[in-house]
Design an enzyme around this catalytic site. Structure first.
Site, PDB file in Angstrom:
ATOM      1  N   TYR A  10       0.839  -1.194   0.000  1.00 22.57           N
ATOM      2  CA  TYR A  10       0.000   0.000   0.000  1.00 22.57           C
ATOM      3  C   TYR A  10       0.877   1.249   0.000  1.00 22.57           C
ATOM      4  O   TYR A  10       0.589   2.224  -0.695  1.00 22.57           O
ATOM      5  CB  TYR A  10      -0.936  -0.006   1.219  1.00 22.57           C
ATOM      6  CG  TYR A  10      -1.957  -1.116   1.159  1.00 22.57           C
ATOM      7  CD1 TYR A  10      -3.165  -0.938   0.500  1.00 22.57           C
ATOM      8  CD2 TYR A  10      -1.718  -2.342   1.767  1.00 22.57           C
ATOM      9  CE1 TYR A  10      -4.109  -1.956   0.433  1.00 22.57           C
ATOM     10  CE2 TYR A  10      -2.656  -3.371   1.713  1.00 22.57           C
ATOM     11  CZ  TYR A  10      -3.838  -3.169   1.047  1.00 22.57           C
ATOM     12  OH  TYR A  10      -4.766  -4.179   0.977  1.00 22.57           O
ATOM     13  N   ASN A  39     -12.696  -0.445  -5.094  1.00 15.97           N
ATOM     14  CA  ASN A  39     -12.434  -0.839  -6.477  1.00 15.97           C
ATOM     15  C   ASN A  39     -13.648  -1.581  -7.038  1.00 15.97           C
ATOM     16  O   ASN A  39     -13.963  -2.673  -6.580  1.00 15.97           O
ATOM     17  CB  ASN A  39     -11.183  -1.730  -6.523  1.00 15.97           C
ATOM     18  CG  ASN A  39     -10.890  -2.270  -7.904  1.00 15.97           C
ATOM     19  OD1 ASN A  39     -11.517  -1.902  -8.891  1.00 15.97           O
ATOM     20  ND2 ASN A  39      -9.926  -3.178  -7.972  1.00 15.97           N
ATOM     21  N   CYS A  90      -6.403  -5.180  -7.471  1.00 18.19           N
ATOM     22  CA  CYS A  90      -6.183  -4.799  -6.077  1.00 18.19           C
ATOM     23  C   CYS A  90      -5.697  -5.988  -5.248  1.00 18.19           C
ATOM     24  O   CYS A  90      -5.117  -5.792  -4.179  1.00 18.19           O
ATOM     25  CB  CYS A  90      -7.436  -4.182  -5.476  1.00 18.19           C
ATOM     26  SG  CYS A  90      -8.934  -5.146  -5.660  1.00 18.19           S
ATOM     27  N   HIS A  91      -5.870  -7.202  -5.761  1.00 19.18           N
ATOM     28  CA  HIS A  91      -5.363  -8.386  -5.046  1.00 19.18           C
ATOM     29  C   HIS A  91      -3.841  -8.418  -5.004  1.00 19.18           C
ATOM     30  O   HIS A  91      -3.259  -9.110  -4.183  1.00 19.18           O
ATOM     31  CB  HIS A  91      -5.905  -9.675  -5.669  1.00 19.18           C
ATOM     32  CG  HIS A  91      -5.512  -9.881  -7.093  1.00 19.18           C
ATOM     33  ND1 HIS A  91      -6.190  -9.283  -8.143  1.00 19.18           N
ATOM     34  CD2 HIS A  91      -4.518 -10.605  -7.654  1.00 19.18           C
ATOM     35  CE1 HIS A  91      -5.616  -9.642  -9.282  1.00 19.18           C
ATOM     36  NE2 HIS A  91      -4.604 -10.444  -9.010  1.00 19.18           N
ATOM     37  N   GLU A 117      -1.565 -16.354 -10.347  1.00 18.88           N
ATOM     38  CA  GLU A 117      -0.432 -15.657 -10.918  1.00 18.88           C
ATOM     39  C   GLU A 117       0.913 -16.216 -10.445  1.00 18.88           C
ATOM     40  O   GLU A 117       1.958 -15.640 -10.729  1.00 18.88           O
ATOM     41  CB  GLU A 117      -0.541 -14.159 -10.593  1.00 18.88           C
ATOM     42  CG  GLU A 117      -1.797 -13.544 -11.187  1.00 18.88           C
ATOM     43  CD  GLU A 117      -1.903 -12.057 -10.967  1.00 18.88           C
ATOM     44  OE1 GLU A 117      -0.872 -11.399 -10.705  1.00 18.88           O
ATOM     45  OE2 GLU A 117      -3.027 -11.536 -11.067  1.00 18.88           O
TER      46      GLU A 117
END
Length: 156
Positions: A92, A115, A123-124, A150
């Protein structure tokens, strides 16, 4: 969910509700959110195809047009999120610094929580300092699952 069009799409996380206009995706919600009659559009169908490829590991960058609704600050944060490369994370505080608001990690977290297009606006990929998994509107189990798609393993 804002938008004249909506449809549900399947995912390994359960159903997703996609909403938008004729020209852009405006929202993704976890679960089925029914507002009026289901009304797909070419943009929503494109988003569903791209999400299917993403979850299959065959797509790393989305091309569907987006039009998230929010404040100017939120939009600035969401644009910075889109710059986080697939398979990587940022804190962040990193995002706050990138948008010229050093010390603004809490504000970035608040913008993340608003979001409207999770997954595609990733945002993950934003984690707490020290690599800790913190906060996710869909729940930390979904955040962990998206990071795993990912190739990012999180034990927290």
């Amino acid at each position: 969910m804002a938008g004249a069009y909506w449809m549900t799409a399947g995912s390994p996380l359960g159903p997703l509700t996609l909403s938008g206009t004729e020209g852009a995706l405006t929202g993704i919600a976890f679960g089925v959110i029914r507002e009026g009659e289901e009304r797909p559009s070419p943009v929503l169908e494109q988003a569903a195809r791209e999400l299917e490829k993403y979850f299959a590991g065959a797509m790393r960058a989305f091309t569907v047009p987006l039009s998230p609704e929010g404040t100017e600050f939120q939009k600035k944060v969401w644009e910075a999120l889109r710059a986080i490369p697939y398979g990587t994370t940022a804190s962040y505080g990193d995002i706050a610094a990138r948008i010229g608001k050093p010390g603004g990690a809490i504000a970035v977290g608040q913008a993340n929580s608003k979001n409207p297009i999770p997954i595609i606006i990733p945002c993950h990929r934003v984690i707490g300092s020290g690599g800790k998994l913190v906060g996710y509107t869909g729940g930390l189990h979904i955040k962990r699952a998206l990071l795993a798609v990912e190739g990012i393993k999180c034990d927290q």
